[in-house]
Design an enzyme around this catalytic site. Sequence first.
Site, mmCIF file in Angstrom:
data_model
loop_
_atom_site.group_PDB
_atom_site.id
_atom_site.type_symbol
_atom_site.label_atom_id
_atom_site.label_comp_id
_atom_site.label_asym_id
_atom_site.label_seq_id
_atom_site.Cartn_x
_atom_site.Cartn_y
_atom_site.Cartn_z
ATOM 1 N N ARG A 60 40.279 56.437 69.234
ATOM 2 C CA ARG A 60 40.726 56.562 67.834
ATOM 3 C C ARG A 60 41.485 57.866 67.624
ATOM 4 N NH1 ARG A 60 36.164 54.881 64.189
ATOM 5 N NH2 ARG A 60 37.610 55.468 62.542
ATOM 6 N N GLN A 96 36.716 59.066 52.249
ATOM 7 C CA GLN A 96 35.767 58.572 53.257
ATOM 8 C C GLN A 96 36.454 58.543 54.615
ATOM 9 O OE1 GLN A 96 33.468 54.923 51.603
ATOM 10 N NE2 GLN A 96 35.281 55.081 50.330
ATOM 11 N N ASP A 99 40.617 60.473 59.113
ATOM 12 C CA ASP A 99 41.953 60.886 59.565
ATOM 13 C C ASP A 99 42.416 62.128 58.800
ATOM 14 O OD1 ASP A 99 43.502 60.186 57.129
ATOM 15 O OD2 ASP A 99 42.998 58.118 57.620
ATOM 16 N N HIS A 114 32.882 61.714 55.107
ATOM 17 C CA HIS A 114 32.417 61.087 56.356
ATOM 18 C C HIS A 114 32.919 61.832 57.591
ATOM 19 C CE1 HIS A 114 31.606 56.996 54.132
ATOM 20 N NE2 HIS A 114 30.658 57.894 53.935
ATOM 21 N N CYS A 122 29.051 70.805 68.118
ATOM 22 C CA CYS A 122 28.014 70.974 69.146
ATOM 23 C C CYS A 122 26.661 70.696 68.509
ATOM 24 C CB CYS A 122 28.066 72.395 69.716
ATOM 25 S SG CYS A 122 26.690 72.745 70.833
ATOM 26 N N GLU A 209 42.979 44.106 47.279
ATOM 27 C CA GLU A 209 42.297 42.974 46.647
ATOM 28 C C GLU A 209 40.961 43.458 46.093
ATOM 29 O OE1 GLU A 209 42.167 40.460 50.057
ATOM 30 O OE2 GLU A 209 40.562 41.600 50.977
HETATM 31 C C1 BJW Z 1 44.202 48.139 51.247
HETATM 32 C C2 BJW Z 1 45.227 47.980 52.133
HETATM 33 C C3 BJW Z 1 46.442 48.480 51.728
HETATM 34 C C4 BJW Z 1 43.560 47.135 53.056
HETATM 35 N N1 BJW Z 1 46.562 49.053 50.520
HETATM 36 N N2 BJW Z 1 44.329 48.712 50.062
HETATM 37 C C5 BJW Z 1 21.165 48.925 52.141
HETATM 38 C C6 BJW Z 1 21.587 49.081 50.827
HETATM 39 C C7 BJW Z 1 22.308 50.227 50.451
HETATM 40 C C8 BJW Z 1 22.592 51.226 51.357
HETATM 41 C C9 BJW Z 1 22.148 51.066 52.652
HETATM 42 C C10 BJW Z 1 21.451 49.938 53.037
HETATM 43 N N3 BJW Z 1 21.162 50.052 54.361
HETATM 44 C C11 BJW Z 1 21.693 51.220 54.805
HETATM 45 C C12 BJW Z 1 22.294 51.847 53.773
HETATM 46 C C13 BJW Z 1 23.010 53.148 53.808
HETATM 47 C C14 BJW Z 1 24.329 53.055 54.537
HETATM 48 C C15 BJW Z 1 25.166 51.927 53.932
HETATM 49 O O1 BJW Z 1 25.802 52.068 52.919
HETATM 50 N N4 BJW Z 1 25.161 50.761 54.564
HETATM 51 C C16 BJW Z 1 25.879 49.603 54.009
HETATM 52 C C17 BJW Z 1 26.824 49.027 55.050
HETATM 53 C C18 BJW Z 1 24.867 48.633 53.497
HETATM 54 N N5 BJW Z 1 24.978 54.321 54.323
HETATM 55 C C19 BJW Z 1 24.763 55.366 55.138
HETATM 56 O O2 BJW Z 1 24.043 55.280 56.115
HETATM 57 C C20 BJW Z 1 25.409 56.677 54.754
HETATM 58 N N6 BJW Z 1 24.413 57.684 54.708
HETATM 59 C C21 BJW Z 1 23.390 57.637 53.831
HETATM 60 O O3 BJW Z 1 23.227 56.725 53.055
HETATM 61 O O4 BJW Z 1 22.572 58.743 53.909
HETATM 62 C C22 BJW Z 1 21.394 58.777 53.124
HETATM 63 C C23 BJW Z 1 21.585 59.176 51.686
HETATM 64 C C24 BJW Z 1 20.512 59.170 50.869
HETATM 65 C C25 BJW Z 1 20.621 59.527 49.554
HETATM 66 C C26 BJW Z 1 21.824 59.915 49.016
HETATM 67 C C27 BJW Z 1 22.886 59.955 49.825
HETATM 68 C C28 BJW Z 1 22.755 59.589 51.165
HETATM 69 C C29 BJW Z 1 26.430 57.095 55.786
HETATM 70 C C30 BJW Z 1 27.581 56.161 55.834
HETATM 71 C C31 BJW Z 1 28.510 56.536 56.977
HETATM 72 C C32 BJW Z 1 29.679 55.582 57.079
HETATM 73 N N7 BJW Z 1 30.354 55.808 58.291
HETATM 74 C C33 BJW Z 1 31.591 55.073 58.548
HETATM 75 C C34 BJW Z 1 32.060 55.425 59.961
HETATM 76 C C35 BJW Z 1 32.604 56.857 59.970
HETATM 77 C C36 BJW Z 1 33.195 57.231 61.268
HETATM 78 C C37 BJW Z 1 34.250 56.262 61.748
HETATM 79 O O5 BJW Z 1 35.318 56.111 61.124
HETATM 80 O O6 BJW Z 1 34.028 55.637 62.788
HETATM 81 O O7 BJW Z 1 32.552 55.399 57.559
HETATM 82 S S1 BJW Z 1 31.417 53.286 58.383
HETATM 83 C C38 BJW Z 1 33.003 53.049 57.678
HETATM 84 O O8 BJW Z 1 32.848 52.529 56.335
HETATM 85 C C39 BJW Z 1 33.635 54.443 57.544
HETATM 86 C C40 BJW Z 1 34.250 54.358 56.180
HETATM 87 O O9 BJW Z 1 34.473 55.647 55.643
HETATM 88 C C41 BJW Z 1 33.277 53.522 55.393
HETATM 89 C C42 BJW Z 1 33.865 52.888 54.178
HETATM 90 O O10 BJW Z 1 34.828 51.945 54.495
HETATM 91 P P1 BJW Z 1 36.097 51.721 53.569
HETATM 92 O O11 BJW Z 1 36.922 52.926 53.546
HETATM 93 O O12 BJW Z 1 35.673 51.175 52.260
HETATM 94 O O13 BJW Z 1 36.914 50.636 54.420
HETATM 95 P P2 BJW Z 1 36.820 49.029 54.382
HETATM 96 O O14 BJW Z 1 37.484 48.526 55.606
HETATM 97 O O15 BJW Z 1 35.464 48.558 54.121
HETATM 98 O O16 BJW Z 1 37.699 48.641 53.098
HETATM 99 C C43 BJW Z 1 39.096 48.841 53.074
HETATM 100 C C44 BJW Z 1 39.632 48.386 51.734
HETATM 101 O O17 BJW Z 1 41.015 48.666 51.686
HETATM 102 C C45 BJW Z 1 39.471 46.873 51.499
HETATM 103 O O18 BJW Z 1 38.959 46.669 50.202
HETATM 104 C C46 BJW Z 1 40.898 46.331 51.592
HETATM 105 O O19 BJW Z 1 41.165 45.266 50.691
HETATM 106 C C47 BJW Z 1 41.714 47.526 51.221
HETATM 107 N N8 BJW Z 1 43.014 47.558 51.856
HETATM 108 N N9 BJW Z 1 44.705 47.319 53.274
HETATM 109 C C48 BJW Z 1 45.445 49.121 49.729
HETATM 110 N N10 BJW Z 1 47.528 48.352 52.519
#
Ligand code: BJW
Length: 238
Positions: A60, A96, A99, A114, A122, A209
Amino acid sequence: MSRGPENIVILTGAGVSAESGLGTFRDSGGLWAKFDPMKLATPEAFAEDPERVLEFYNARRANLIDAKANAAHFALAELEQAWLMAGRGDFGLVTQNIDDLHEQAGSASLLHMHGELLKTRCTACGHLFTDRGVIQREAACPKCGQTRTLRPHVVWFGEMPLGLDQIYKALEQVDLFIAIGTSGTVYPAASFVLEAKRAGAWTVELSLEPGEISEVFDETMYGPATEVVPDWAGRKLG
Ligand code: BJW
């Protein structure tokens, strides 16, 4: 009649960088459609097979090297500059994305909740450094000298996102909250809109969307980020 300050908080997700050639996570053909996040983006996966996880993030990084900011990133940087120069209120950009395309476009009030792909951390001494190269498992930390302790500076599932105190503080004072290109699937980011509503903010979703929580927003606009974001930002600046 003078208007009071209007504080803005913007949350961006993978959709804002999609047209720069970086894959989203949950669209068809997205990263999590091709790879299992539980095997690549959790601390447990890293403990079980660090080489596999490093290979994924090294690839990546290589992909990011040629990526260029697009019209959506530039529109947000211009909005920030105009907003602050005119003293119209506070401005915070929370991404989030791991990049560096918001930085490339010139955004300054930026928080990577994120983490950042081009940083290495480290796990022994906490040293954090910018690193565009390959993270090698056997490499030594440039600060403490220990080997097998380097990892990408990204927030995996189950880990605490970065800067939450600062984000929640900004959300307490926010008047206008905009979520851009995020599916609203991952928490706590997906709940920021509710915090903003609690503070009395007007909330806007700009995306390709409707996402998981679209019905919560006061206003929605759908289309490619390179079109809807400059359009919306231009109208905001009037
Ligand atoms: C366009 C477009 C174009 C396309 N123009 N638009 C059950 C219930 C609730 C929560 C949890 C649960 N079980 C576990 C959890 C917690 C968990 C979580 O949320 N899980 C869910 C999946 C259920 N969360 C965590 O673990 C987080 N930590 C946490 O909760 O700590 C404890 C805490 C406690 C109390 C308070 C606070 C915290 C950590 C989350 C870490 C996420 N990590 C990642 C990977 C990062 C590294 C990497 O890149 O590899 O982060 S996962 C991935 O998803 C990445 C992103 O930042 C994140 C969000 O994704 P994003 O940006 O929304 O992307 P997409 O693909 O989902 O959506 C793209 C959108 O763009 C779409 O809508 C398209 O339509 C649109 N689009 N092209 C405009 N051209």
